[in-house]
Design a protein around this motif. Sequence first.
Motif, PDB file in Angstrom:
ATOM      1  N   PRO A 211      22.024  20.917  33.376  1.00  0.00           N
ATOM      2  CA  PRO A 211      21.222  21.401  34.491  1.00  0.00           C
ATOM      3  C   PRO A 211      20.689  20.337  35.450  1.00  0.00           C
ATOM      4  CG  PRO A 211      19.899  21.342  32.507  1.00  0.00           C
ATOM      5  CD  PRO A 211      21.301  20.989  32.094  1.00  0.00           C
ATOM      6  N   ASN A 212      20.809  19.046  35.093  1.00  0.00           N
ATOM      7  CA  ASN A 212      20.117  18.023  35.884  1.00  0.00           C
ATOM      8  C   ASN A 212      21.028  17.011  36.570  1.00  0.00           C
ATOM      9  OD1 ASN A 212      17.421  18.868  35.322  1.00  0.00           O
ATOM     10  ND2 ASN A 212      17.549  17.948  33.293  1.00  0.00           N
ATOM     11  N   LEU A 213      22.035  16.495  35.876  1.00  0.00           N
ATOM     12  CA  LEU A 213      22.727  15.296  36.339  1.00  0.00           C
ATOM     13  C   LEU A 213      23.849  15.587  37.318  1.00  0.00           C
ATOM     14  CD1 LEU A 213      23.025  13.255  33.009  1.00  0.00           C
ATOM     15  CD2 LEU A 213      21.144  13.300  34.663  1.00  0.00           C
ATOM     16  N   VAL A 214      24.026  14.693  38.277  1.00  0.00           N
ATOM     17  CA  VAL A 214      25.190  14.707  39.170  1.00  0.00           C
ATOM     18  C   VAL A 214      26.310  13.915  38.486  1.00  0.00           C
ATOM     19  CG1 VAL A 214      26.076  13.914  41.396  1.00  0.00           C
ATOM     20  CG2 VAL A 214      23.789  14.930  41.245  1.00  0.00           C
ATOM     21  N   SER A 215      27.529  14.418  38.548  1.00  0.00           N
ATOM     22  CA  SER A 215      28.669  13.768  37.897  1.00  0.00           C
ATOM     23  C   SER A 215      29.450  12.913  38.886  1.00  0.00           C
ATOM     24  CB  SER A 215      29.602  14.829  37.304  1.00  0.00           C
ATOM     25  OG  SER A 215      30.775  14.236  36.774  1.00  0.00           O
ATOM     26  N   SER A 216      29.825  11.714  38.436  1.00  0.00           N
ATOM     27  CA  SER A 216      30.746  10.849  39.190  1.00  0.00           C
ATOM     28  C   SER A 216      32.084  10.917  38.467  1.00  0.00           C
ATOM     29  CB  SER A 216      30.213   9.413  39.236  1.00  0.00           C
ATOM     30  OG  SER A 216      28.939   9.369  39.826  1.00  0.00           O
TER      31      SER A 216
ATOM     32  N   GLN B 278      39.378   8.091  44.442  1.00  0.00           N
ATOM     33  CA  GLN B 278      39.245   7.441  43.140  1.00  0.00           C
ATOM     34  C   GLN B 278      38.236   8.148  42.236  1.00  0.00           C
ATOM     35  OE1 GLN B 278      37.307   3.526  43.621  1.00  0.00           O
ATOM     36  NE2 GLN B 278      36.758   4.190  45.687  1.00  0.00           N
ATOM     37  N   THR B 279      37.068   8.489  42.800  1.00  0.00           N
ATOM     38  CA  THR B 279      35.977   9.106  42.052  1.00  0.00           C
ATOM     39  C   THR B 279      35.327  10.121  42.971  1.00  0.00           C
ATOM     40  OG1 THR B 279      35.567   7.062  40.826  1.00  0.00           O
ATOM     41  CG2 THR B 279      33.788   8.675  40.842  1.00  0.00           C
ATOM     42  N   THR B 280      35.010  11.295  42.438  1.00  0.00           N
ATOM     43  CA  THR B 280      34.422  12.323  43.289  1.00  0.00           C
ATOM     44  C   THR B 280      33.096  12.793  42.708  1.00  0.00           C
ATOM     45  OG1 THR B 280      34.874  14.362  44.506  1.00  0.00           O
ATOM     46  CG2 THR B 280      35.589  14.294  42.203  1.00  0.00           C
ATOM     47  N   LEU B 281      32.126  12.979  43.563  1.00  0.00           N
ATOM     48  CA  LEU B 281      30.811  13.461  43.149  1.00  0.00           C
ATOM     49  C   LEU B 281      30.843  14.978  42.974  1.00  0.00           C
ATOM     50  CD1 LEU B 281      28.433  11.387  45.456  1.00  0.00           C
ATOM     51  CD2 LEU B 281      28.625  11.212  42.978  1.00  0.00           C
ATOM     52  N   ILE B 282      30.282  15.440  41.869  1.00  0.00           N
ATOM     53  CA  ILE B 282      30.174  16.870  41.615  1.00  0.00           C
ATOM     54  C   ILE B 282      28.706  17.153  41.295  1.00  0.00           C
ATOM     55  CG2 ILE B 282      31.003  18.828  40.276  1.00  0.00           C
ATOM     56  CD1 ILE B 282      33.474  17.213  39.561  1.00  0.00           C
ATOM     57  N   PRO B 283      28.010  17.849  42.175  1.00  0.00           N
ATOM     58  CA  PRO B 283      26.578  18.068  41.948  1.00  0.00           C
ATOM     59  C   PRO B 283      26.345  19.040  40.805  1.00  0.00           C
ATOM     60  CG  PRO B 283      27.318  19.286  43.873  1.00  0.00           C
ATOM     61  CD  PRO B 283      28.477  18.453  43.437  1.00  0.00           C
TER      62      PRO B 283
ATOM     63  N   TYR C 266      45.165   8.822  29.565  1.00  0.00           N
ATOM     64  CA  TYR C 266      44.278   8.697  30.710  1.00  0.00           C
ATOM     65  C   TYR C 266      42.905   9.236  30.320  1.00  0.00           C
ATOM     66  CZ  TYR C 266      48.499   7.584  33.265  1.00  0.00           C
ATOM     67  OH  TYR C 266      49.658   6.975  33.682  1.00  0.00           O
ATOM     68  N   VAL C 267      41.874   8.453  30.562  1.00  0.00           N
ATOM     69  CA  VAL C 267      40.532   8.787  30.091  1.00  0.00           C
ATOM     70  C   VAL C 267      39.729   9.412  31.231  1.00  0.00           C
ATOM     71  CG1 VAL C 267      38.468   7.930  28.932  1.00  0.00           C
ATOM     72  CG2 VAL C 267      40.675   6.826  28.513  1.00  0.00           C
ATOM     73  N   LEU C 268      39.243  10.630  31.009  1.00  0.00           N
ATOM     74  CA  LEU C 268      38.381  11.321  31.960  1.00  0.00           C
ATOM     75  C   LEU C 268      36.945  10.931  31.638  1.00  0.00           C
ATOM     76  CD1 LEU C 268      41.064  13.031  31.687  1.00  0.00           C
ATOM     77  CD2 LEU C 268      39.674  15.036  32.198  1.00  0.00           C
ATOM     78  N   VAL C 269      36.198  10.484  32.638  1.00  0.00           N
ATOM     79  CA  VAL C 269      34.827  10.029  32.404  1.00  0.00           C
ATOM     80  C   VAL C 269      33.918  10.463  33.541  1.00  0.00           C
ATOM     81  CG1 VAL C 269      35.512   7.987  31.068  1.00  0.00           C
ATOM     82  CG2 VAL C 269      35.195   7.789  33.554  1.00  0.00           C
ATOM     83  N   ASP C 270      32.626  10.505  33.226  1.00  0.00           N
ATOM     84  CA  ASP C 270      31.596  10.399  34.250  1.00  0.00           C
ATOM     85  C   ASP C 270      31.406   8.906  34.463  1.00  0.00           C
ATOM     86  OD1 ASP C 270      29.257  10.147  35.705  1.00  0.00           O
ATOM     87  OD2 ASP C 270      28.272  11.833  34.736  1.00  0.00           O
TER      88      ASP C 270
END
Length: 498
Positions: A264-269, A293-298, A315-319
């Motif tokens: 509920p709180n964090l924005v994802s990079s 390269q990296t996309t912000l997801i609110p 391939y590693v998916l990360v925040d």
Amino acid sequence: MAVALALAGCDRGRDADADDAKPAGTAQSDDSGGSKKGDFGPPQGEPIKAVLTAPPMVPPPVNRNHPAKVIVELEVVEKEMPISEGVTYTFWTFGGTVPGSFIRVRQGDTVEFHLKNAPDSKMPHNIDLHGVTGPGGGAASSFTAPGHKSRFTFKALNAGLYVYHCATAPVGMHVANGMYGLILVEPPEGMPKVDREYYVMQGDFYTKGKYREKGHQPFDMEKAIDEHPTYVLFNGAEGALTGDKALTAKTGETVRLYVGNGGPNLVSSFHVIGEIFDKVWFEGGTKYQENVQTTLIPAGGAAMMDFHLEVPGSYVLVDHSIFRAFNKGALAILKADGPERKDIYSGKEVDEVYLGDRAQANLQAVATAAAAAKTGALTVQDQIAAGKALFAGTCSTCHQANGEGLEGVFPPLAKSDWIAKNPKGVPTAILHGLQGKVVVNGKEYNSVMPPMNQLTDDEVANISTFVLNNWGNPGGRVTKEEVAQIRASKPANASEGH
């Protein structure tokens, strides 16, 4: 002048009408028209029951050229599930999974939504779909007590990828317990075809216990209000998309990820290590950006991204708020199989010593040990002195100069019962790295140590001998010949460095 202005106004009017007449999606600069152009008339044909899928799977494309009445049936289930190895949590779910079931409809569809709340639920629940045009997104119309079912209808007027979540008070608690998912409203022409589609959703979780503290963990409201999550996870559990559950693809294929952020709180990079997104439909809308390269997801938002796989590997998916990935769990794997493409990515081509401007005085003990080794006069004390200098430049950042390590992250080398039981584990870990769970002095560690195989056999032997003879460890000696044998045999829990 008045006539000229009037004619100019007419011209502008004609231009606007011409723009409005263009089919949506014909060019990146086009205006889709939004909800004003999203009503394609009443539903045609017989009602369709929506195909819902559990993550990470995605329902098949709609493949319809007309609007339909689509019936969605979704059940709220409160259930205890693993959040990490040996750790359980009581999740509140849509469809029994976190995130909830993926819903796929077409722009212009009339959606008849049935929300059921399981009889054994403790709480009332509802659903707010961000793809709904109407107050509350359906929340007020879908408030459902345990053992009851609610129904409401909406027309999907806007194409895009939308989050849905529970909006029953306290809203943050319901969302933090896993009550979110995605609904895709396809544009009339459908999404561009790809080879594989996957559903990934990030969420932050707040438990009374510390990260990976064993047993059943209750929700911690104070941590949630302070926005200090214990876990940041993809698809509701640490390791939900790793190992045997990793996403899969083949080289030569195009993969699309539908990625949401429940919060509920964090924005994802959001980032995939080793890939570049060919297209990103940022914020889940109808326009895309290329070569990202990296996309912000609110929090409460979503994005769609396509990428073509050329090179095999994991391939590693990360925040990319990176401590969340390696210290709170926001990590997933996509494994691509296929032939090597050395013309695109060579792998390591050179591994040679680079000392830079390291002061010669710091290396004097190393030089002394190397000279003694050549003459056969190398002593344990020579090794310890050389190992101390090498440890300071290679190992002390993580394990600390006093060997105490970092609690919960890097295990201690000082007075280590793990070393006492397995002295040869020291050179093995230096050469091959270490991943997976280890217990040291009664505490569990599950981090990743990268291999230090750039070190020579002499250097590994000297560091190991230094560690064995310091900080209350049992003593002993590791030789160059032993290290050579260990280097030739890679253990099952070796690390690739990430």
